[in-house]
Design a protein around this motif. Sequence first.
Motif, mmCIF file in Angstrom:
data_model
loop_
_atom_site.group_PDB
_atom_site.id
_atom_site.type_symbol
_atom_site.label_atom_id
_atom_site.label_comp_id
_atom_site.label_asym_id
_atom_site.label_seq_id
_atom_site.Cartn_x
_atom_site.Cartn_y
_atom_site.Cartn_z
ATOM 1 N N SER A 24 0.836 -1.210 0.000
ATOM 2 C CA SER A 24 0.000 0.000 0.000
ATOM 3 C C SER A 24 0.868 1.255 0.000
ATOM 4 C CB SER A 24 -0.956 0.007 1.196
ATOM 5 O OG SER A 24 -0.258 0.145 2.416
ATOM 6 N N CYS A 41 -8.725 -1.401 2.853
ATOM 7 C CA CYS A 41 -8.650 -2.749 2.302
ATOM 8 C C CYS A 41 -9.054 -3.787 3.344
ATOM 9 C CB CYS A 41 -7.234 -3.022 1.791
ATOM 10 S SG CYS A 41 -7.011 -4.700 1.163
ATOM 11 N N MET A 65 -7.038 -4.531 -2.776
ATOM 12 C CA MET A 65 -6.241 -3.333 -2.503
ATOM 13 C C MET A 65 -5.923 -2.578 -3.789
ATOM 14 S SD MET A 65 -2.640 -2.803 -0.478
ATOM 15 C CE MET A 65 -3.384 -2.997 1.128
ATOM 16 N N LEU A 68 -9.078 -0.817 -4.941
ATOM 17 C CA LEU A 68 -9.358 0.338 -4.090
ATOM 18 C C LEU A 68 -8.456 1.510 -4.457
ATOM 19 C CD1 LEU A 68 -9.809 -1.215 -0.524
ATOM 20 C CD2 LEU A 68 -11.504 0.113 -1.799
#
Length: 171
Positions: A24, A41, A65, A68
Motif C-alpha cells: 500500500s 482494504c 487493494m 481500491l
Amino acid sequence: MKTPAPESFEGQILALLPSLRRYSRSLTRSDADGEDLLQDCVEKVLTRRSQWRGLNLRGWVLTIMTNLYRNGRRGKTRDGLVELDAADNLAAPEPPADPLERARLDDALNSLSEEHRAVLMLVVIEGYTYGEVAAALDIPIGTVMSRLSRARRRVAERLKADNIITLRRPK
C-alpha cells in the motif's frame, strides 16, 4: 482482546498485514495514504468475507487493494511525488556505504509509473510469482514480465545516471 488463531480467516489476514502495508505504501508513495489504503482494504476484506472462495486469500486481498487504489485515483489529478519512507521495517544486511543511496533509490522508484512500480514491488520485494501478480492486477502474465523488465531497466538506468564517482586518495 484475544488474538485470532493463525489458521482462522482473521489470523491469515493478520499474517498478511506487513506485506499489505509495504504494498500500500509503494502504491501511494506516502506513509499516511498507505495506512489509509491498508485500513480501507482490511475493512472491505472483513465485510466481504463471504465472497472469498477459499482458494488464494493473498491474491484476493491484493486484488481488492489494487482496485481500491485505482478507484481512489479516478477523478483526481495526479499528485506531486511524495518521498517513499516505507522501507523502515525491511531488514538490511549492512548499512549502505553511500549515505545518499536510499534517496537515490527512492527517486528511481518514484520515477516509475504506477503500473511499473506495482509490478516491481510485488515481484521483487514481496516475492509473488508472475501468475499471482497477473491475477491480482488483472493483467496478462506477458504484461507482468514486460512491465517488470522495463521497471528494472529504468531503475538501473536512473541509478547509473546518478552514480557519484569517488575521487582517489593521494598516496
